[in-house]
Design a protein around this motif. Sequence first.
Motif, PDB file in Angstrom:
ATOM      1  N   ARG A 227      43.174  43.018  72.494  1.00 11.97           N
ATOM      2  CA  ARG A 227      42.699  44.295  73.050  1.00 11.97           C
ATOM      3  C   ARG A 227      43.430  45.468  72.390  1.00 11.97           C
ATOM      4  NH1 ARG A 227      40.120  43.811  78.358  1.00 11.97           N
ATOM      5  NH2 ARG A 227      41.180  45.648  79.142  1.00 11.97           N
ATOM      6  N   ILE A 228      44.740  45.277  72.114  1.00 12.04           N
ATOM      7  CA  ILE A 228      45.498  46.328  71.427  1.00 12.04           C
ATOM      8  C   ILE A 228      44.957  46.528  70.023  1.00 12.04           C
ATOM      9  CG2 ILE A 228      47.780  46.863  70.433  1.00 12.04           C
ATOM     10  CD1 ILE A 228      48.961  45.447  72.929  1.00 12.04           C
ATOM     11  N   ARG A 229      44.621  45.418  69.356  1.00 10.39           N
ATOM     12  CA  ARG A 229      44.094  45.536  67.993  1.00 10.39           C
ATOM     13  C   ARG A 229      42.776  46.296  67.985  1.00 10.39           C
ATOM     14  NH1 ARG A 229      45.362  42.760  63.091  1.00 10.39           N
ATOM     15  NH2 ARG A 229      43.844  43.421  61.556  1.00 10.39           N
ATOM     16  N   GLN A 230      41.926  45.995  68.966  1.00  7.21           N
ATOM     17  CA  GLN A 230      40.653  46.733  69.060  1.00  7.21           C
ATOM     18  C   GLN A 230      40.912  48.227  69.194  1.00  7.21           C
ATOM     19  OE1 GLN A 230      38.656  44.971  72.412  1.00  7.21           O
ATOM     20  NE2 GLN A 230      37.989  43.162  71.280  1.00  7.21           N
ATOM     21  N   LYS A 231      41.913  48.561  70.014  1.00  7.70           N
ATOM     22  CA  LYS A 231      42.267  49.965  70.219  1.00  7.70           C
ATOM     23  C   LYS A 231      42.796  50.579  68.921  1.00  7.70           C
ATOM     24  CE  LYS A 231      45.299  52.843  73.104  1.00  7.70           C
ATOM     25  NZ  LYS A 231      46.431  52.829  74.042  1.00  7.70           N
ATOM     26  N   ASN A 232      43.651  49.799  68.216  1.00 12.01           N
ATOM     27  CA  ASN A 232      44.226  50.288  66.957  1.00 12.01           C
ATOM     28  C   ASN A 232      43.155  50.580  65.917  1.00 12.01           C
ATOM     29  OD1 ASN A 232      46.764  50.069  67.984  1.00 12.01           O
ATOM     30  ND2 ASN A 232      47.325  48.201  66.889  1.00 12.01           N
ATOM     31  N   GLU A 233      42.142  49.694  65.862  1.00  8.08           N
ATOM     32  CA  GLU A 233      41.095  49.848  64.852  1.00  8.08           C
ATOM     33  C   GLU A 233      40.274  51.116  65.063  1.00  8.08           C
ATOM     34  OE1 GLU A 233      39.142  46.099  65.187  1.00  8.08           O
ATOM     35  OE2 GLU A 233      40.489  45.104  63.763  1.00  8.08           O
TER      36      GLU A 233
END
Length: 686
Positions: A227-233
């Motif tokens: 979920r953090i990676r999705q936010k980062n992208e």
Amino acid sequence: MRETDNISVIKGVGEKTKGLFAKLGVHTVGELIRLFPRGYQLYERPKPIQELKEGEVATVSGVINGAVKTGGNRFRQVTTICLKDESGSIKVLWFRMPFLKNTLRPGERLIVRGKLVRKREGLLMEHPEMFFPAQTYEKKLDTLQPVYPLTAGLTNNQVMKMMSQALEKIELEQEFLPEDMRMKYKLAEYNYAYRGVHFPKDKEQLFYSRKRLVFEEFLLFILTLRRIRQKNEKMKNSFMFQRQPLLEKFVEDLPFELTGAQKRVWGEIERDMNGAHVMARLIQGDVGSGKTILAVLALFYAGLNGFQGALMAPTEVLAKQHYEGISELLEVHGLNLKVELLTGSMRAKEKRETYERIRNGEASLIIGTHALIQEKVEYKNLALVVTDEQHRFGVKQRETLAAKGREPHILVMSATPIPRTLAIILYGELDISVVDELPKDRLPVKNCVVDTSYRKNSYRFMRQQVEEGRQCYVICPMVEESEAMDAENVTDYAKMLEEEMGDGLRIACLHGKMKQSLKDEIMEAFAKKEIDILVSTTVIEVGINVPNATVMMVENAERFGLAQLHQLRGRVGRGAHQSYCIFMTASKSKETKKRLEILNHSNDGFFIAGEDLKLRGPGDLFGIRQSGLMDFQIADVFQDADVLKLANDAAGEILEKDPELEESEHAMLREKIERYSEGIVLETTL
């Protein structure tokens, strides 16, 4: 009773006990039931003495043959008996228990349970649990007793009693994993697992209870990362970087040429910082592969572009070393960037002045500890944060930094050698760069695996190194003498070494139970060559850079994981002098020899980690976690690698079906993830 209730609701928990539990990080009933056992005692039927094997924990029933003897020295009083049964006899000894001479009588029957070790006089049992009269053992026969992490003043029996009460009275939580997932991966029900991991009826219940809780912890971790990676992208890069000729000249003027791997990784970092989205990158490299210079390049790139860069170190000593090293580089190469040091121990006036220089942008590069993210620190235009993987830098901390300005680029440095298959899962929110090449001028560490008969020779060798102007480390697995293990300990060892080495050598000891200020003082003294031999626990693993240290001697090497031993070895071999690592073991087992020989013949951390994984197999249910990687409560990355892969597969299935976890069957799972990411600092999550 609810998980959110204070532990004082449990009968028998007064202010004193409450304070002791607080030292273990336990304040609520929920935190108590997540204080998982670090191992288990399996009370089996007594074994004939003739069938005993080195390294095993066994129960023996016999008659005391001959007199009860006391001896030893002022550091270690020893009480000894000879226990005999129909098949043979064995020597049994206890430390610091001279009163046993008045308790035990020749000819009496006694049951003891402990670990078998081999010494010069043969196989013996050291400091076992004792059952007297022998009939008292019947109550524990065929049971699995949990062994909890403790603090001075709190006994295992107390924790067991409180845990039993909590599990008996706590309100049952609703199962949050979908039924089809539990069936597919053979996972126990939530409440059953908690009871089963603390008080298992048998090995089977323990296996399935622990598997469920390990799976659950890994799943929540992986889903949080994704979920953090999705936010980062989705995060746009709001910093405009331009090519810096001064940085290119800096690289050209370095007294060494960057390796091919360093050049490749620097290209990846530069592209990220110039890209459309915020960088979140992990640099994974073996000890000595040259990760620090890459961090310096990234910081200088931010500074020369008019932005601020911050480097967060795990200790004040290391922060000061980075500060001094970067200051020297700036001066030697004539780069006009102002660098500041910010640590918790600075005086109030110094801090205020430093805060002001950071706030107005006068400071381009800020080096420090956790103090870098305190509320009072205001950055003018923070564009980059570099952090050490060992430093706990979590979701809340990143949000704190983001609140101070625009979303900064993140660079994580890791010297933890783990196989790439696991790294991709564990660092799921980060892009991974691997520095897989060592500098040409780096001398490989020379290794040897020896038994305790070589100890005197090792001491002579260390004295020789000290006389040549070098320094040495000695690593012990424990702080103080244990009642349950045969292991060298730091405090007694340092005293013994002083007697053994004689006058003229400066010896100090270091361990995690010391106050941080004292630890920093000792490490700084070692770095300044004011200490010749430092006797330490693994706290030194993330300690300091001392190029003058050339010997690393590890006592009871069999008690460490291979990856951890390799990390410890990374403390030497950092300077121009040839370095050496001595792995000392009292074990005669073929398995131990096979494991340690891997280290003897290889300095490649990634190869070693892979072999470590193969040798461990599915893990030892009754063993103590060894890897120390990440801050999981019950899971162990190496021991539970198979469950980690299953949890990763499950996370992928969930998100493919329901990317935002909006479906009703995932409502409780979504709530768990939110609580997990808020309540637990993820060591590698930025």
